[in-house]
Write an enzyme that holds these catalytic residues in place. Structure first.
Site, PDB file in Angstrom:
ATOM      1  N   GLU A 140       0.848  -1.195   0.000  1.00  0.00           N
ATOM      2  CA  GLU A 140       0.000   0.000   0.000  1.00  0.00           C
ATOM      3  C   GLU A 140       0.878   1.237   0.000  1.00  0.00           C
ATOM      4  O   GLU A 140       2.082   1.164   0.284  1.00  0.00           O
ATOM      5  CB  GLU A 140      -0.916   0.031   1.232  1.00  0.00           C
ATOM      6  CG  GLU A 140      -0.134   0.119   2.527  1.00  0.00           C
ATOM      7  CD  GLU A 140      -0.883   0.796   3.669  1.00  0.00           C
ATOM      8  OE1 GLU A 140      -1.938   1.422   3.446  1.00  0.00           O
ATOM      9  OE2 GLU A 140      -0.389   0.705   4.800  1.00  0.00           O
ATOM     10  N   ASN A 149       0.972   4.885   1.847  1.00  0.00           N
ATOM     11  CA  ASN A 149       0.380   5.719   2.896  1.00  0.00           C
ATOM     12  C   ASN A 149       0.640   7.183   2.591  1.00  0.00           C
ATOM     13  O   ASN A 149       1.789   7.587   2.435  1.00  0.00           O
ATOM     14  CB  ASN A 149       0.998   5.369   4.250  1.00  0.00           C
ATOM     15  CG  ASN A 149       0.653   3.953   4.659  1.00  0.00           C
ATOM     16  OD1 ASN A 149      -0.485   3.656   5.002  1.00  0.00           O
ATOM     17  ND2 ASN A 149       1.626   3.059   4.593  1.00  0.00           N
ATOM     18  N   SER A 187       3.895   6.561   9.722  1.00  0.00           N
ATOM     19  CA  SER A 187       4.503   6.581  11.059  1.00  0.00           C
ATOM     20  C   SER A 187       5.911   5.997  11.080  1.00  0.00           C
ATOM     21  O   SER A 187       6.364   5.380  10.116  1.00  0.00           O
ATOM     22  CB  SER A 187       3.600   5.838  12.041  1.00  0.00           C
ATOM     23  OG  SER A 187       3.382   4.546  11.567  1.00  0.00           O
ATOM     24  N   LYS A 194      -7.190   2.816  -0.531  1.00  0.00           N
ATOM     25  CA  LYS A 194      -6.960   1.527  -1.196  1.00  0.00           C
ATOM     26  C   LYS A 194      -7.750   1.411  -2.492  1.00  0.00           C
ATOM     27  O   LYS A 194      -7.307   0.795  -3.458  1.00  0.00           O
ATOM     28  CB  LYS A 194      -7.261   0.405  -0.223  1.00  0.00           C
ATOM     29  CG  LYS A 194      -6.162   0.470   0.846  1.00  0.00           C
ATOM     30  CD  LYS A 194      -6.238  -0.362   1.988  1.00  0.00           C
ATOM     31  CE  LYS A 194      -4.996  -0.229   2.845  1.00  0.00           C
ATOM     32  NZ  LYS A 194      -4.998   0.843   3.837  1.00  0.00           N
ATOM     33  N   GLU A 228      -7.046   2.589   7.557  1.00  0.00           N
ATOM     34  CA  GLU A 228      -5.621   2.672   7.824  1.00  0.00           C
ATOM     35  C   GLU A 228      -5.351   2.246   9.260  1.00  0.00           C
ATOM     36  O   GLU A 228      -6.234   2.300  10.102  1.00  0.00           O
ATOM     37  CB  GLU A 228      -5.131   4.120   7.658  1.00  0.00           C
ATOM     38  CG  GLU A 228      -5.282   4.701   6.269  1.00  0.00           C
ATOM     39  CD  GLU A 228      -4.444   3.974   5.250  1.00  0.00           C
ATOM     40  OE1 GLU A 228      -3.359   3.478   5.606  1.00  0.00           O
ATOM     41  OE2 GLU A 228      -4.882   3.886   4.089  1.00  0.00           O
ATOM     42  N   ARG A 272       9.541  -3.719   8.992  1.00  0.00           N
ATOM     43  CA  ARG A 272       8.743  -4.314  10.063  1.00  0.00           C
ATOM     44  C   ARG A 272       8.708  -5.822   9.881  1.00  0.00           C
ATOM     45  O   ARG A 272       8.601  -6.313   8.752  1.00  0.00           O
ATOM     46  CB  ARG A 272       7.311  -3.762  10.036  1.00  0.00           C
ATOM     47  CG  ARG A 272       7.216  -2.346  10.583  1.00  0.00           C
ATOM     48  CD  ARG A 272       5.845  -1.765  10.365  1.00  0.00           C
ATOM     49  NE  ARG A 272       5.536  -1.711   8.944  1.00  0.00           N
ATOM     50  CZ  ARG A 272       4.358  -1.329   8.467  1.00  0.00           C
ATOM     51  NH1 ARG A 272       3.380  -1.001   9.274  1.00  0.00           N
ATOM     52  NH2 ARG A 272       4.159  -1.293   7.156  1.00  0.00           N
TER      53      ARG A 272
END
Ligand code: ADP
Ligand code: MG
Ligand code: MG
Length: 483
Positions: free
Chosen positions: A153, A155, A160, A318, A376, A459
């Site tokens: 995706e 953002n 963040s 999205k 989100e 991540r």
């Protein structure tokens, strides 16, 4: 499933036990380093930790060692950032495209509908944003079968971890500098992460374009924010490096204390706001009453720079991601054929659910798809049997609900053993990773001031978990070991 080292049985070979000893030592060092360097979040256990800084701190969840990632794919992801930045800007200028693409979603999704209402109002008054700042993060997974980089995706609001991701990179470099020899790892393979500096620079340069030395940057925040230190890293950098002052306000506070001058200047607490940086406002939970929607509208109507503007926000939904992946749509926004080819190469399969063949395919092989709403923050997608059930139900009922969702090809990244640390507890498990590349874009009318990739976020999460958010509790922060 998780294997806590503290409780694990005695390792059966001496090699294992040496390894476990090193792990214990490294984790201890990492926990100390995190505490001393501000790799921190608010602790759920402490009620005040989301509101009062310095109270109830705990280290951010992290992977003990960086994750291997091929250098070529890394470069590919970095190269994509300025192209996506430009694309978002172009799409944001096409109000009709945004409204039309989201028109069916609007009927069934109140949140998207409210955002579109604000957008319509701005179209009606022909509102122009001369200074446009985008702080985006494009997230990718590496498909283990095809070895292709696939975008998960993009953002465009509240991207963040620019602050904490830099720290995890530093933590890993520190560990490898001291223990790399034992582990056969070289800290030079962990790329420098400058996300917080580049984001601060972009914010400061936007502030400068606004051209009012006394004006402030306003961070729009949630009332309770356990990820506040990530945000404070940005404000601190802005203040220390650029002398730019920031204030933090919730949408409710903006509604109560904010006002517009006749020329559109946004005033709060008697201060002019140059730039409104949203770290809230991306989820329906941030709008518990009409006050918050008022505040969002007030900001949008103002002459302050918005990061993001309502059209940048919508361009990152999205549904728009899915529309952009359709044939010949990118061509409407970009001229450069190479750029278009590069973007298309990273798109996963994306479908709308108007077509009953698409639904039938997903019902037949639910494991190969992800069903995504216009939301989100992690934890919103529907997978596997749940997806199958809900699709069958909606199909049976001829429900319009389908328009609130898109269907996406599920990506399966390579699984590898990882050591993850959360709340001081070690978990060893098989894990998969998602790479986010930050992008910063700033333009003032025809002048593009900044357009670049600006650091990264890795991540890692246990491979058995579907979702991926760190704040949502699914993943840990990681960094990259280029191979
Ligand atoms: P959000 O905006 O809530 O972060 P995402 O699209 O990033 O929504 O989805 C949340 C998480 O779900 C991702 O971080 C990732 O772990 C997982 N996910 C999303 N799309 C896919 C996909 N196509 N294949 C595999 N996992 C996915
Ligand atoms: Mg997102
Ligand atoms: Mg995401």
């Amino acid at each position: 499933m998780d294997d806590e080292i503290h409780n694990s049985e005695t390792p059966n070979s001496s090699c294992d036990s040496i390894l476990q000893e090193i792990v214990q030592k490294l984790v201890y060092e990492a926990l100390v380093w995190s505490s001393l360097h501000g790799l921190l979040v608010g602790d759920k256990q402490d009620q005040r930790s989301g509101e009062v800084p310095g109270v109830g701190l705990v280290h951010a969840p992290f992977a003990l060692l960086p994750k291997s990632f091929p250098r070529s794919h890394w470069q590919q992801a970095c190269e994509l950032a300025p192209i996506f930045n430009e694309l978002v800007d172009r799409v944001s200028l096409d109000g009709k495209f945004l409204q039309e693409s989201l028109s069916r979603t609007k009927k069934v999704d109140t949140f998207t509908s409210r955002l579109l209402d604000i957008h319509s109002k701005m179209l009606e008054i022909n509102k122009k944003e001369d200074i446009r700042l985008g702080l985006h993060r494009s997230d990718y997974m590496l498909d283990s079968q095809t070895k292709d980089l696939r975008q998960i995706e993009l953002n465009t609001i509240s991207s963040s971890f620019p602050g904490l991701s830099c720290l995890v990179g530093k933590l890993h470099k520190y560990l490898l500098n001291h223990y790399g020899n034992h582990l056969g790892l070289d800290s030079a393979q962990v790329p420098e992460n400058t996300a917080v500096f580049q984001y601060a620079e972009a914010l400061a340069r936007a502030w400068k374009e606004f051209n009012n030395g006394r004006a402030v940057i306003m961070f729009v925040v949630q009332k309770e924010e356990r990820n506040m230190y990530d945000q404070h890293w940005l404000s601190l950098t802005l203040k220390e490096k650029y002398g730019v002052m920031t204030i933090r306000k919730t949408l409710a506070e903006i509604n109560a204390d904010g006002r517009l001058l006749e020329d559109g200047t946004l005033i709060i607490d008697d201060q002019v706001v140059a730039l409104v940086y949203f770290r809230a406002g991306y989820t329906p939970n941030d709008y518990p009453s009409e006050s918050e929607w008022h505040a969002r509208l007030l900001v949008e109507q103002s002459s302050a720079i918005k990061c993001p503007s309502i059209s940048y926000h919508l361009a990152g939904t999205k549904k728009i991601q899915q529309e952009l992946a359709r044939d010949n749509v990118l061509e409407r926004f970009l001229e450069n054929k190479d750029d278009i080819a590069k973007l298309r190469k990273c798109f996963a399969g994306l479908w709308n659910l108007d077509n009953s063949n698409v639904i039938d395919n997903a019902v037949e092989r639910p494991d190969l798809f992800v069903l995504k709403p216009q939301r989100e923050g992690g934890g919103n997608n529907i997978y596997g049997e749940d997806m199958k059930e809900v699709l069958l139900k909606w199909k049976r009922e001829g429900s319009d609900e389908l328009s609130a969702y898109i269907l996406m090809q599920r990506i399966f990244p390579a699984v590898s053993p990882s050591i993850m640390v959360r709340n001081g507890v070690i978990h060893q498990d098989n894990a998969i990773s998602e790479l986010g590349i930050y992008g910063a874009y700033l333009r003032n009318k025809d002048k593009v001031v900044l357009n670049d990739h600006s650091g990264y976020l890795m991540r890692t999460k246990v491979s058995s978990s579907n979702e991926g958010g760190v704040a949502a509790g699914f993943a840990v922060l990681d960094s990259v070991y280029l191979t």
